[in-house]
Write an enzyme that holds these catalytic residues in place. Structure first.
Site, PDB file in Angstrom:
ATOM      1  CG  MET A 131      40.308  44.755  53.810  1.00  3.95           C
ATOM      2  SD  MET A 131      38.686  45.115  54.887  1.00  3.95           S
ATOM      3  CE  MET A 131      38.358  46.685  54.187  1.00  3.95           C
ATOM      4  CD  GLU A 145      37.590  47.384  42.478  1.00  3.94           C
ATOM      5  OE1 GLU A 145      37.668  48.179  41.801  1.00  3.94           O
ATOM      6  OE2 GLU A 145      36.117  46.721  42.740  1.00  3.94           O
ATOM      7  CB  CYS A 146      36.888  47.773  49.317  1.00  5.45           C
ATOM      8  SG  CYS A 146      36.468  48.620  51.080  1.00  5.45           S
ATOM      9  N   GLY A 147      37.181  45.134  50.391  1.00  9.94           N
ATOM     10  CA  GLY A 147      37.055  43.854  51.054  1.00  9.94           C
ATOM     11  C   GLY A 147      37.949  42.830  50.341  1.00  9.94           C
ATOM     12  CB  THR A 178      42.616  49.758  45.161  1.00  8.24           C
ATOM     13  OG1 THR A 178      41.232  49.333  44.756  1.00  8.24           O
ATOM     14  CG2 THR A 178      43.712  49.785  44.199  1.00  8.24           C
TER      15      THR A 178
END
Length: 436
Positions: free
Chosen positions: A332, A327-329, A427
């Site tokens: 990435m 999720e998010c970080g 995501t």
């Protein structure tokens, strides 16, 4: 029977968190059991609440959650003496389009639960106008009751007197006035408050805030203004499906943004959670059947993540046979590379083709409604997931199969679709709830 209050303000940055923590600790010191909640999508404040009260705090969110879910979450306050819900942004600030049970505004929670609102007002640069603002908030929406106000950052006794007189004329109770006191200001970071676990002196900071507020605020009057609250039986549980039976959860300073209610729901459904630290070069538990990388601050630790070969190879080996979700970080870090704010490009794990950059900051902020075009751990194709996105990175490349069709709160389709490749999914939004 517990008494409930909502702590809100006309805007962000006025002092809601500091007042909430101070009240919670001051009442706890007096021997009261205090339960806190956070209205809206905030990953950080619940940890501060827990530090102040000794009780776990969770988020309640009218855009993402139905009334039954909110009732289930707040029922943990049944055995408390006082329950505090800290708001987000301004009292009535939400999105334009209604979500599941509201717009995400703090006022939704106040009205839904029947709890009066204590407003934190910062009268810097004004005097009597502060009373006009408070009166406008009091009268803006039927069903939302104003208990009174606490003034924050008052410049002088004369300034305080002018504001108090105006509020008294408007029929609004003033519970206290706090002079400027920088020592109790919580540090800031680019995504908001520094995390509670990063604050070695957090206990002392909260104690000082409680002492200071107790000197300047009538704690008994605030407590008397709270509404007696008899929690209604929850019609349902959290309706959250765990991503697996045994979940390997990344957990350290780079991976800590996960909603507490999600972890509680996973455990309540029978899932087991084992944590590991990518920053300590740890790999996920080999006996787990799914790996979950939450968001956090990977951009601040990108060099360490890139250099930790055991973590990277262990995660890749895990993803050969089992699902990995970020999720998010975390998303990435599952990608090919991350460029930090100094323009330095760091190789990530390469499970997805995503490449992101913080070299040119651009805020991505808001609620997200995703319809899954491919499965992800715990959710099948077609599931409608509600979440929230908040980061400053830009997408350099997002070449993999889109995971979902993602809309913002206005219904507009956005480019942050998430990705899927093999067993890896990711995501940009943090999951809050699934539509029933």
């Amino acid at each position: 029977m517990p008494a409930g209050l909502v702590i809100s303000a006309p805007a962000s940055g006025v002092g809601k968190t500091t007042l909430t923590l101070a009240l919670a600790r001051a009442w706890r010191t007096r021997g009261l059991n205090v339960q806190c909640f956070k209205s809206g999508p905030d990953y950080i404040d619940p940890a501060f609440h827990a530090a102040a009260t000794g009780r776990a705090s969770v988020n309640v969110d009218s855009w993402a959650m139905d009334r039954g879910t909110i009732a289930h979450l707040v029922s943990r306050g049944t055995d408390a003496d006082v329950v505090l819900a800290e708001g987000s942004m301004g009292l009535f600030d939400g999105v334009a389009a209604r979500g599941v049970s509201g717009t995400g505004a703090t006022a939704d929670i106040a009205e839904m639960l029947g709890w009066p609102v204590v407003l934190v007002i910062d009268p810097s640069g004004q005097a009597q106008t502060a009373a006009a603002i408070a009166a406008g908030l009091r009268d803006y929406r039927a069903g939302v009751r104003l208990a009174g106000v606490v003034l924050n950052r008052v410049a002088s006794p004369r300034h305080e007197d002018l504001v108090r007189r105006a509020l008294n004329d408007a029929g609004i109770a003033v519970f206290g006035a706090l002079p400027r006191h920088a020592e109790i200001s919580l540090p800031k970071r680019h995504l908001g408050l520094v995390q509670a676990e990063e604050q070695a002196e957090i206990g002392k900071l909260i104690d000082e805030a409680a002492r200071f507020v107790a000197e300047h605020v009538d704690l008994d009057a605030v407590l008397r203004s709270a509404a007696s609250w008899s929690p209604q039986p929850a019609a349902n549980d959290l309706n959250v499906t765990p991503p697996g039976q045994r979940i390997a959860l990344a957990r350290d300073a780079a991976f800590s943004f996960v909603y507490p209610h999600m972890l509680e729901a996973w455990r309540a459904a029978g899932a087991e959670i084992s944590t590991f630290s990518p920053l300590a070069d740890e790999a996920p538990d080999a006996s787990a059947d799914v790996c979950w990388l939450p968001g956090g601050y990977p951009e601040l630790h990108a060099g360490t993540i890139a250099a930790n070969a055991h973590f990277r190879s262990g995660l890749r080996a895990f993803a050969d046979t089992r699902p990995v979700h970020g999720e998010c970080g975390g998303y990435m870090v599952l990608g090919t590379a991350l460029t930090d704010a100094d323009g330095v490009r760091h190789e990530m794990t390469g499970l997805l083709g995503l490449e992101t950059s913080f070299a040119k900051r651009r805020v991505h902020l808001g609620y997200r409604l995703a319809a899954l075009a491919a499965p992800m751990p715990g959710h099948q194709v077609g599931a409608r997931l509600r979440g929230h996105e908040f980061h400053y990175s830009t997408i350099v490349a997002q070449p993999d199969t889109p995971l979902a069709v993602v809309h913002d709160a206005t219904g507009a389709v956005i480019a942050e679709t998430g990705s899927r490749r093999g067993h890896a999914t990711g995501t940009f939004f943090h999951l809050i709830a699934e539509d029933r």
